[in-house]
Design an enzyme around this catalytic site. Sequence first.
Site, PDB file in Angstrom:
ATOM      1  N   HIS A  48       0.852  -1.203   0.000  1.00  0.00           N
ATOM      2  CA  HIS A  48       0.000   0.000   0.000  1.00  0.00           C
ATOM      3  C   HIS A  48       0.879   1.241   0.000  1.00  0.00           C
ATOM      4  CE1 HIS A  48       0.460   0.958   4.371  1.00  0.00           C
ATOM      5  NE2 HIS A  48       0.450  -0.345   4.549  1.00  0.00           N
TER       6      HIS A  48
ATOM      7  N   ASP B  46      -0.399   4.426   0.844  1.00  0.00           N
ATOM      8  CA  ASP B  46      -0.812   5.418   1.829  1.00  0.00           C
ATOM      9  C   ASP B  46      -0.042   5.200   3.122  1.00  0.00           C
ATOM     10  OD1 ASP B  46      -2.415   2.996   2.219  1.00  0.00           O
ATOM     11  OD2 ASP B  46      -3.449   4.143   3.786  1.00  0.00           O
TER      12      ASP B  46
ATOM     13  N   GLU C 298      -5.153   1.665   3.126  1.00  0.00           N
ATOM     14  CA  GLU C 298      -5.015   0.621   4.137  1.00  0.00           C
ATOM     15  C   GLU C 298      -4.950   1.202   5.537  1.00  0.00           C
ATOM     16  OE1 GLU C 298      -3.218  -2.179   6.899  1.00  0.00           O
ATOM     17  OE2 GLU C 298      -2.366  -0.271   6.261  1.00  0.00           O
ATOM     18  N   GLU C 299      -4.234   2.313   5.702  1.00  0.00           N
ATOM     19  CA  GLU C 299      -4.050   2.867   7.043  1.00  0.00           C
ATOM     20  C   GLU C 299      -5.335   3.459   7.619  1.00  0.00           C
ATOM     21  OE1 GLU C 299      -1.610   2.086   8.593  1.00  0.00           O
ATOM     22  OE2 GLU C 299       0.230   2.119   7.424  1.00  0.00           O
TER      23      GLU C 299
END
Length: 455
Positions: free
Chosen positions: A90, A92, A161-162
């Site tokens: 990911h 982010d 994702e975060e």
Amino acid sequence: MDLDAVRGTVHGLMPRARAELSELVAIPSVADARQYPPSECARAAQWVLDAFAEVGLEQLRLERTPDGSDAVVGHVQGPDGAPTVLLYAHYDVQPPLDDAAWQTPPFELTERDGRWYGRGTADCKGNILMHLTALRTLRALDPGGGAPFPVTVRLVVEGSEEQGTGGLEKHVEANPATFAADVIVVADTGNAEVGVPTVTTTLRGLANVVVSVQALAGEVHSGMFGGPAPDALAALVHILSSLRDERGNTTIDGLDATATWTGVPYPVDQFRKDAGVLDGVDLLGDGMVADVVWARPAVTVLGIDCPPVVGSAAAIQAKAAARLNLRVPPGQDAKAAQQALVAHLTNAAPWGVKVTVTPEAEGQPFRAATDGPAYTTLAAAMSDAYGRDMASAGQGGSIPLCNVFADTYPGAEIVLLGVEEPACLIHAPNESVHPSEIEHMAIVEALFLARLGGH
């Protein structure tokens, strides 16, 4: 594949990996429009797309997921009969949090004491560079027999994702053919410590709740009413104290907190250092550190609604609330654990105060099946790259996407690895990565993909 050739090729690519990681870290791709403009995530997504296009992936595109974020998706065909491998990461990152706590600028890659500092250097932009370096190595050594790579490669690099908003999870469920693979490499974990090759085999799930307490119609003067008047904040403290015993073991009614971990241990001194535990402060829980952090439930108070110290008045609080995060180990059901927490909080209320518990997000724990051919191949690749046997570890965090992959592709082997060893301090100020982990893990991945393809 000749080990020395792989090792030498990866080593020669490391200056490029540093330069590109510096470019990517400089993009503050926090997927929260309240803090950073969405254009920064768009810049990061385009950077990723361009980088994988240069390395030879085809059909690259941005796919909008249900939470509004863009995932970089690509595919390139391998030799006939070769397995398909999905590579995940990911782009982010977490916000930097307290800028003053950073010793170097958070969005500027800075080398210090042999490590590379900056937000995302490990989680997860370092893993993106691991993928790129491994694929570049395979292109340079050409084990594909006319195909770009020795296996069919699929790619997905997501952008939220975060934030935990589930965009890619829903996108995979709606588009299963796009991500179908024999092996899925989730590059969002890491080794037990620098130089110790480790595959992550378990993830704890999560169950969040908000507990609210009300005892009075409104605040009253502590001098006039203090003593008999029930204090909602004190009642909340009483409830929260019931979640652990005097040794710090989790004590939620109905949840087993006695399981043990059978993989690599987590040394006490290493854990104290990694977690920043102050001298003289005890660790919590009975048993080994690995038991408590990977095999047992753990509850954390994430926040409390109450008056701050500065500006507080001499008043008895009428209401108070707390947000709790329960980590659920493999072998326990997250929904059932959440229900047990709700019941415990309700039953622990003193003095007849009114308690409301509101469930929030919950996600199931994950346990990888490790008896397939991909794990055998991975163990050999890690042993060759690091010169020592592969270990297995758990992770206290959650990656809900792994359960979606497992449910959607029940025949796929899911492998969790990466560059994020504990000293990286992911999600905290002063995140960093040790460049040797990017180098060694790129060697691992290149060997792994080549050998899966029969080379």
